[in-house]
Design an enzyme around this catalytic site. Structure first.
Site, PDB file in Angstrom:
ATOM      1  N   HIS A 117      12.517  -2.297  -3.455  1.00 39.08           N
ATOM      2  CA  HIS A 117      11.731  -2.406  -4.691  1.00 39.08           C
ATOM      3  C   HIS A 117      12.468  -3.349  -5.650  1.00 39.08           C
ATOM      4  O   HIS A 117      13.691  -3.250  -5.805  1.00 39.08           O
ATOM      5  CB  HIS A 117      11.567  -1.019  -5.321  1.00 39.08           C
ATOM      6  CG  HIS A 117      10.740  -1.071  -6.559  1.00 39.08           C
ATOM      7  ND1 HIS A 117       9.364  -1.194  -6.539  1.00 39.08           N
ATOM      8  CD2 HIS A 117      11.091  -1.068  -7.871  1.00 39.08           C
ATOM      9  CE1 HIS A 117       8.915  -1.259  -7.765  1.00 39.08           C
ATOM     10  NE2 HIS A 117       9.941  -1.175  -8.596  1.00 39.08           N
ATOM     11  N   ARG A 151       0.852  -1.187   0.000  1.00 39.81           N
ATOM     12  CA  ARG A 151       0.000   0.000   0.000  1.00 39.81           C
ATOM     13  C   ARG A 151       0.890   1.240   0.000  1.00 39.81           C
ATOM     14  O   ARG A 151       1.947   1.227   0.633  1.00 39.81           O
ATOM     15  CB  ARG A 151      -0.901   0.031   1.232  1.00 39.81           C
ATOM     16  CG  ARG A 151      -2.023  -0.961   1.115  1.00 39.81           C
ATOM     17  CD  ARG A 151      -2.791  -1.129   2.375  1.00 39.81           C
ATOM     18  NE  ARG A 151      -3.618  -2.310   2.243  1.00 39.81           N
ATOM     19  CZ  ARG A 151      -4.831  -2.324   1.714  1.00 39.81           C
ATOM     20  NH1 ARG A 151      -5.407  -1.196   1.327  1.00 39.81           N
ATOM     21  NH2 ARG A 151      -5.496  -3.449   1.588  1.00 39.81           N
TER      22      ARG A 151
HETATM   23  C1  GAR Z   1       9.761  -8.189  -2.665  1.00 36.64           C
HETATM   24  O1  GAR Z   1      10.205  -8.670  -3.913  1.00 36.64           O
HETATM   25  C2  GAR Z   1       9.720  -6.673  -2.692  1.00 36.64           C
HETATM   26  O2  GAR Z   1      10.723  -6.109  -3.465  1.00 36.64           O
HETATM   27  C3  GAR Z   1       8.358  -6.430  -3.298  1.00 36.64           C
HETATM   28  O3  GAR Z   1       7.528  -7.395  -2.686  1.00 36.64           O
HETATM   29  C4  GAR Z   1       8.299  -8.556  -2.415  1.00 36.64           C
HETATM   30  C5  GAR Z   1       8.049  -8.974  -0.971  1.00 36.64           C
HETATM   31  O4  GAR Z   1       8.586 -10.234  -0.729  1.00 36.64           O
HETATM   32  N1  GAR Z   1       7.907  -5.109  -3.018  1.00 36.64           N
HETATM   33  C6  GAR Z   1       7.280  -4.350  -3.900  1.00 36.64           C
HETATM   34  O5  GAR Z   1       7.001  -4.730  -5.027  1.00 36.64           O
HETATM   35  C7  GAR Z   1       6.879  -2.972  -3.392  1.00 36.64           C
HETATM   36  N2  GAR Z   1       6.474  -2.133  -4.475  1.00 36.64           N
HETATM   37  P1  GAR Z   1       8.701 -10.788   0.768  1.00 36.64           P
HETATM   38  O6  GAR Z   1       7.307 -10.654   1.404  1.00 36.64           O
HETATM   39  O7  GAR Z   1       9.083 -12.221   0.595  1.00 36.64           O
HETATM   40  O8  GAR Z   1       9.739  -9.984   1.471  1.00 36.64           O
END
Ligand code: GAR
Length: 211
Positions: free
Chosen positions: A116, A98
């Site tokens: 990111h 969010r």
């Molecule tokens: C990660 O790849 C992070 O970079 C991405 O969500 C994933 C969470 O993984 N975040 C985004 O895309 C934010 N815009 P995790 O829950 O295994 O840490």
């Protein structure tokens, strides 16, 4: 002898929490002078809450309210209050899906970081690994940055590259980026906790120039 208080992290996530685990593990190994003060999620069944529970770390689900991509006013107040009560020094967004808005950003100005899954400023927004694959870039990676009022637009703290291979699918590329994230994010959080990071406008400098 006085023991100096540890740097306190508030971690926010919506997903499985593998980045949180990577950070929690380096802290548990004594490699980072910090502690996890609170883990919050907007998804009641999120893996990140289960991971916090398994490690005996404080964790809570706080309902996000009526919107899909941001917190509503009541939720925003509840998140801010919980994080202030936990006396966090830094908010670590680890897959929190969010966008944070005005009052939240003002409450923790300059103290919110995010990871990111691309080399920003390329491919902000959702499914950045898929955007990279569709665009045909030969390298992508991950970025740790401060959070400002834009989407994935704040000053860059650290980046790590990964190659895009000819036979990559979105899944294989995302897995390679995830592995890089698990190296980069703990290093950046550790540098902030140790006071090694200084910020001048968009330029973020680290005493350890490896980042
Ligand atoms: C990660 O790849 C992070 O970079 C991405 O969500 C994933 C969470 O993984 N975040 C985004 O895309 C934010 N815009 P995790 O829950 O295994 O840490």
């Amino acid at each position: 002898m006085t023991v100096s208080p540890k740097f306190r992290l508030g971690v926010l996530g919506s997903g499985k929490g593998s980045n949180f685990v990577a950070i929690a593990e380096v802290i548990a190994a004594g490699q980072v002078p910090a502690e996890v003060a609170l883990v919050l999620s907007d998804v009641e069944s999120a893996g990140i809450l289960e991971q916090a529970k398994q490690r005996g770390l404080p964790h809570r689900f706080i309902a996000p309210g009526k919107f899909r991509t941001k917190l509503d006013e009541d939720a925003e107040r509840a998140y801010v209050a919980a994080l202030q009560e936990a006396k966090v020094d830094l908010i670590v967004l680890a897959g929190f899906m969010r966008v944070l808005k005005g009052d939240f950003l003002r409450a923790f100005e300059g103290r919110i970081v995010n990871i990111h899954p691309s080399l920003l400023p390329s491919f902000p927004g959702l499914e950045a690994w898929k955007q990279a694959l569709d665009h045909g870039v030969k390298f992508t990676g991950c970025t740790v940055h401060y959070v400002d009022a834009g989407v994935d637009s704040g000053a860059i703290i650290g980046q790590q590259t990964v190659p895009v291979l000819d036979n990559d699918t979105p899944e294989t590329l995302h897995a390679r980026i995830h592995a890089a994230e698990h190296e980069l994010y703990p290093k950046c959080v550790a540098a902030i906790a140790r006071g090694e990071i200084s910020v001048q406008g968009r330029r973020v400098r680290s005493r350890d120039s490896a980042r």
